[in-house]
Design a protein around this motif. Structure first.
Motif, PDB file in Angstrom:
ATOM      1  N   GLU A  65      -4.099   6.466   6.164  1.00 41.81           N
ATOM      2  CA  GLU A  65      -3.854   7.900   5.991  1.00 41.81           C
ATOM      3  C   GLU A  65      -3.505   8.563   7.319  1.00 41.81           C
ATOM      4  O   GLU A  65      -2.660   9.452   7.387  1.00 41.81           O
ATOM      5  CB  GLU A  65      -5.082   8.569   5.367  1.00 41.81           C
ATOM      6  N   ILE A  85      -3.747   0.479  -5.698  1.00 43.78           N
ATOM      7  CA  ILE A  85      -4.390   0.719  -4.404  1.00 43.78           C
ATOM      8  C   ILE A  85      -5.771   0.089  -4.380  1.00 43.78           C
ATOM      9  O   ILE A  85      -6.169  -0.563  -3.402  1.00 43.78           O
ATOM     10  CB  ILE A  85      -4.464   2.228  -4.103  1.00 43.78           C
ATOM     11  N   ARG A 135       0.929   4.145  -2.791  1.00 43.13           N
ATOM     12  CA  ARG A 135       0.588   5.511  -2.411  1.00 43.13           C
ATOM     13  C   ARG A 135       1.741   6.462  -2.697  1.00 43.13           C
ATOM     14  O   ARG A 135       1.546   7.596  -3.157  1.00 43.13           O
ATOM     15  CB  ARG A 135       0.233   5.561  -0.918  1.00 43.13           C
ATOM     16  N   TYR A 193       0.833  -1.202   0.000  1.00 39.46           N
ATOM     17  CA  TYR A 193       0.000   0.000   0.000  1.00 39.46           C
ATOM     18  C   TYR A 193       0.869   1.254   0.000  1.00 39.46           C
ATOM     19  O   TYR A 193       0.611   2.206  -0.757  1.00 39.46           O
ATOM     20  CB  TYR A 193      -0.931  -0.006   1.208  1.00 39.46           C
TER      21      TYR A 193
END
Length: 523
Positions: free
Chosen positions: A472, A458, A413, A409
């Protein structure tokens, strides 16, 4: 002669650690449970007589292995998780162990006519076997739970039960073998007296060490204090005729919950946890290797006709107890899904404690050879059969919730944000007319393709909205911690912060960073 013995011991220890490291790497690549691989390696090396490994004696287990392993597990056991299943844990670990001993003995006695005279179990040997095989050793299972994303509550229940039933089985084994009492009331009094003394010793030592850590801010000293708590509580509990295991469990839970909360800075907590995680890894590696070395494949194969019924009797006794306890708790707050009962039954692996208790039987004890061979065989079957099939069982029951790789991930990102930043810069260059239109269009198409690919990656990870928000948040917190570190460095360079103060604050920021990146429990 004085020099050769320690050199020989040191050489064997280094060789065992090298084997453990090699097995760990191979097990990870082959996706085989680590502890199962260690036992297989020990069996192979022992059969080939490659080295003279130390014998797995009661003294070695009680003075080196058991206190460290029990303390580490108790230190990392969250009190809230333990309390959430307190009734179930106590029911499985105390009356459940007693019932399991009786049921295992009963099944063996009833099956004796079919086993023949050479392998028949009368009530005496059957009860001794039931008591020494009662303790569960879920080390391999708990590690597997974490890697497969099994529910944290299930892992805590299995681990909490194991911590307590070690002490229960040791006490009952001693009472049965020693013949200390002849009445049920006497056995109960002896049991609760031993457990009570152990708990009191652990409570005192755990509280004293916790208070001392609150007065000291030095990671090495606080690691030393927890080591004293681990081994000191065990020794004191045994010396006062209590349960050393129960003393260590209580001391470990106090140091890991109360002591860590009131007396350890974040950096110290990380240092202490890292130390005990390594100690557990090293001790587990050595003990499972020694299990393999202690076992004789030839003797076990010759006794298969006795080992297999005993293994079935142990599983049947465990199944009856688990089903009875979970059924009784069905109308309480501690009710568990039906699938958990299956995992609790199959996850009750037997381990080194049972083997050591069997070896501790006096040389002239009736049916000693029968008991030792049967115990070794059941332990090995338990580790091999249950350990290797636990992962497929968890997947079949829908309890394995593998999460996408955090690294995957973060890579996706990172690529998305890098491509987006490049596109923003392209737009600025276009506004300033510092880039030709044709070249700008070509480069823009390239970065847009990179951004689409990262975004598709993602989405392919199938993260939920909650998981995305969590990732996040972690990214935002990591960025803020990085800003903190940069500001601390600036203050140190400007003379606004002394070196010692800067190092301490920086250590706390680093500890928060490490805690942020560590896997969170799954409920």
């Amino acid at each position: 002669m004085i020099v050769e013995a320690p050199l020989q011991f040191n050489s064997v220890l280094i060789l065992l650690l090298i084997v453990a490291m090699a097995v760990a790497v191979a097990a990870e690549r082959l996706r085989v449970p680590y502890t199962v691989s260690l036992v297989l390696a020990g069996l192979l090396l022992g059969g080939l007589h490659v080295m003279n490994a130390p014998h797995l004696t009661k003294e070695l287990l009680f003075s080196v292995f058991l206190p460290g392993l029990v303390f580490e597990a108790a230190f990392h056991l969250e009190y809230q998780d333990f309390r959430r299943h307190l009734m179930g844990t106590l029911a499985l670990a105390v009356p459940g162990v007693a019932a399991s001993i009786a049921l295992t003995a009963l099944i063996l006695v009833l099956a004796s006519p079919a086993l023949g005279a050479a392998g028949s179990f009368t009530w005496g040997p059957a009860l001794v076997f039931g008591s020494l095989i009662a303790a569960t050793d879920p080390i391999a299972v708990v590690a597997l739970f974490r890697s497969l994303g099994a529910p944290q509550r299930l892992s805590a229940l299995l681990e909490g039960e194991s911590l307590l039933n070690d002490g229960t089985s040791i006490v009952i084994f001693g009472l049965i073998v020693g013949g200390a009492t002849a009445t049920v009331a006497g056995v109960a009094a002896g049991f609760f007296g031993t457990v009570g003394i152990g708990a009191a010793v652990g409570l005192v030592i755990g509280l004293v060490v916790s208070k001392l850590t609150a007065q000291i801010d030095h990671p090495m000293i606080e690691i030393t204090l927890t080591t004293i708590a681990a081994y000191g509580s065990f020794i004191a509990g045994e010396q006062l005729h209590g349960s050393g295991v129960i003393a260590t469990v209580v001391a470990g839970m106090l140091c890991g919950n109360y002591g860590a909360r009131i007396g350890m800075t974040p950096s110290t907590r990380v240092a202490v946890e890292t130390f005990w995680e390594y100690i557990a890894f090293a001790l587990n590696s050595l003990i499972f290797l020694l299990i393999g070395f202690e076992s004789s494949i030839r003797d076990l194969l010759n006794a298969w006709w006795l080992i297999l019924p005993a293994f079935i009797a142990v599983l049947a006794g465990r199944a009856i107890v688990v089903l009875a306890v979970t059924t009784a708790l069905r109308r309480t707050r501690e009710r568990t899904p039906a699938s958990w009962s299956t995992v609790l039954i199959w996850g009750g692996l037997r381990g080194s404690l049972s083997m050591v208790l069997a070896l501790s039987l006096p040389a002239g004890f009736p049916n000693r050879t029968l008991l030792v061979n049967t115990t070794f065989g059941v332990v090995l079957l338990s580790i091999m059969v249950q350990g290797l099939t636990m992962a497929p069982l968890l997947r079949r029951l829908g309890l394995a919730r593998l999460r996408p790789s955090k690294v995957d991930y973060e890579i996706a990102r990172g690529r998305l944000r890098a491509a987006t930043a490049a596109l923003d810069e392209l737009r600025r260059m276009n506004r300033e007319e510092s880039l030709a239109d044709e070249l700008g269009a070509s480069v823009r198409a390239e970065y847009e393709e990179l951004a689409r690919g990262a975004d598709a990656k993602i989405k392919s990870l199938h993260l939920s909205e909650a998981a995305l928000r969590e990732e996040e948040e972690v990214a935002a917190r990591r960025h803020l911690l990085t800003v903190e570190k940069e500001r601390l460095i600036e203050m140190r360079q400007q003379g606004l912060l002394g070196r010692e103060a800067c190092d301490r604050v920086m250590a706390d920021v680093d500890a928060r960073m490490m805690a942020l990146d560590s896997p969170k429990p799954r409920v």
